[in-house]
Design a protein around this motif. Structure first.
Motif, PDB file in Angstrom:
ATOM      1  N   ASP A 179      43.303  49.997  33.072  1.00 13.04           N
ATOM      2  CA  ASP A 179      44.476  49.658  33.583  1.00 13.04           C
ATOM      3  C   ASP A 179      45.680  49.385  32.668  1.00 13.04           C
ATOM      4  N   ARG A 271      50.612  41.205  34.286  1.00 10.88           N
ATOM      5  CA  ARG A 271      50.474  42.444  35.463  1.00 10.88           C
ATOM      6  C   ARG A 271      51.316  42.181  36.276  1.00 10.88           C
ATOM      7  N   ARG A 275      45.300  41.038  40.291  1.00  9.93           N
ATOM      8  CA  ARG A 275      44.262  42.056  40.932  1.00  9.93           C
ATOM      9  C   ARG A 275      42.947  41.429  41.348  1.00  9.93           C
ATOM     10  N   GLU A 277      40.233  42.559  43.791  1.00  9.48           N
ATOM     11  CA  GLU A 277      40.097  43.613  44.635  1.00  9.48           C
ATOM     12  C   GLU A 277      38.621  43.961  44.385  1.00  9.48           C
ATOM     13  N   GLU A 279      35.468  46.822  44.915  1.00 10.77           N
ATOM     14  CA  GLU A 279      35.429  48.588  44.645  1.00 10.77           C
ATOM     15  C   GLU A 279      33.915  48.708  45.032  1.00 10.77           C
ATOM     16  N   HIS A 289      37.238  43.391  40.716  1.00  8.20           N
ATOM     17  CA  HIS A 289      38.279  43.291  39.660  1.00  8.20           C
ATOM     18  C   HIS A 289      38.952  41.800  39.801  1.00  8.20           C
ATOM     19  N   HIS A 290      39.067  41.119  39.163  1.00  8.25           N
ATOM     20  CA  HIS A 290      39.573  39.661  38.864  1.00  8.25           C
ATOM     21  C   HIS A 290      40.610  39.585  37.724  1.00  8.25           C
ATOM     22  N   GLY A 292      44.750  39.832  35.549  1.00  8.63           N
ATOM     23  CA  GLY A 292      46.047  39.914  35.634  1.00  8.63           C
ATOM     24  C   GLY A 292      46.789  38.622  35.870  1.00  8.63           C
ATOM     25  N   CYS A 304      41.750  31.381  42.997  1.00  8.35           N
ATOM     26  CA  CYS A 304      41.499  32.712  42.827  1.00  8.35           C
ATOM     27  C   CYS A 304      39.951  32.773  42.694  1.00  8.35           C
TER      28      CYS A 304
END
Length: 316
Positions: A179, A271, A275, A277, A279, A289-290, A292, A304
């Motif tokens: 990324d 970022r 992020r 998210e 997948e 994904h964790h 940024g 978070c």
């Protein structure tokens, strides 16, 4: 539940997420290239404040959830590293902040004697990060989790060993995901003997590359700082260090004569937006994904972590 999870990364985001998952009954292993005390998190100041993090509409609730947890942890400061400390944020007006600020107990306009230039007064969590990271690691062990020193060159390595992987690699996500939108924001600090200061002070001037702040910890005063975008050097710059001391001494002159204990540099994983998210991969494994979190990883860690853990739970 008995599902195995590998969390990649042992900064405050990785450890808080791992602990949250372990407390829900998952079998958690943290894979980390360096121990927690050598991560960027260990360098942090670390005052609770939503600094350099987007999107604001999500960062506010994450921050408030974390604030509530830190207030609880502040009841055991020697153990957790969290203390409630008063201070002023110069140049910030209450109306200029997001809706989250209305939920911060005691946040108000500073009086003239508290901040001659005008600003905010608040009593906020200040976290001694080396102590707090040890506390997180110990609580993870108590919950059945483990930390393993292991350099991860591809997230597939973790997916091959566990059905669920949580990517908390911070700046490492730039190459691991990959990324390229994750960028470093360099922060340099100076550690000095505390000449008797017991309040924190911040003047960030928006996203200035040369903010001024100082944070009193039990064994030191942390002076900052810098916010240099796309700067990769982790070596302290003597000229920058001297400028940091000068900026802080303009606010509290006694800082100028304080004995220097050391220098620290950390690279904030910035970022455009955090992020978090999930997948589902071709092999059926789940990758969350964790990363940024920019300069607010400590501030949003617990909120978070819950959201990332919810993605694991909801995926079954």
């Amino acid at each position: 539940m008995d599902t195995e999870v590998v969390v990649v990364g042992s900064g405050v985001i990785g450890l808080t997420t791992a602990l949250t998952l372990a407390r829900r009954g998952y079998r958690v292993r943290v894979w980390t290239r360096e121990p927690a005390e050598e991560t960027t998190s260990a360098v942090a100041g670390a005052l609770w404040w939503p600094y350099r993090i987007e999107p604001e509409e999500r960062a506010g609730p994450w921050s408030l959830e974390s604030l509530a947890e830190y207030v609880r942890l502040a009841g055991r400061p020697e153990e957790t590293g969290v203390r409630m400390v008063p201070g002023v944020h110069e140049g910030v007006r209450p109306g200029a902040l997001g809706a989250w600020s209305r939920e911060v107990p005691g946040l108000r306009a500073a009086r003239e004697e508290e901040c001659p230039g005008g600003g905010l007064w608040a009593r906020l969590p200040l976290v001694d990060m080396p102590v707090h990271l040890r506390w997180l690691t110990d609580r993870l062990a108590e919950a059945g989790g483990t930390v393993e020193r292991r350099e991860v060159r591809a997230l597939d390595e973790a997916s091959a060993r566990a059905p669920v992987v949580v990517n908390c690699t911070g700046l490492g996500a730039r190459s691991l995901v990959p990324d390229p939108s994750v960028r470093p924001v360099r922060g340099q600090l100076v550690l000095v003997e505390n000449p008797g200061i017991d309040t924190w002070y911040v003047a960030t001037e928006g996203h200035s590359a040369a903010p001024a702040y100082f944070f009193p910890h039990p064994d030191r005063l942390v002076l900052g700082g810098t916010a240099e975008e796309d700067a990769w050097s982790t070596e302290p710059d003597p000229a920058i260090a001297a400028a940091i001391v000068r900026r802080c001494a303009r606010v509290r002159p006694e800082i100028a004569g304080a004995r220097i204990l050391g220098h620290r540099v950390g690279l904030r994983p910035a970022r455009s937006a955090v992020r978090i998210e999930a997948e589902r991969r071709a092999d059926g494994s789940l990758l969350v994904h964790h990363y940024g979190h920019g300069g607010a990883g400590v501030t949003v860690a617990w909120g978070c972590a819950r959201e990332a853990a919810d993605l694991v739970t909801d995926a079954g």
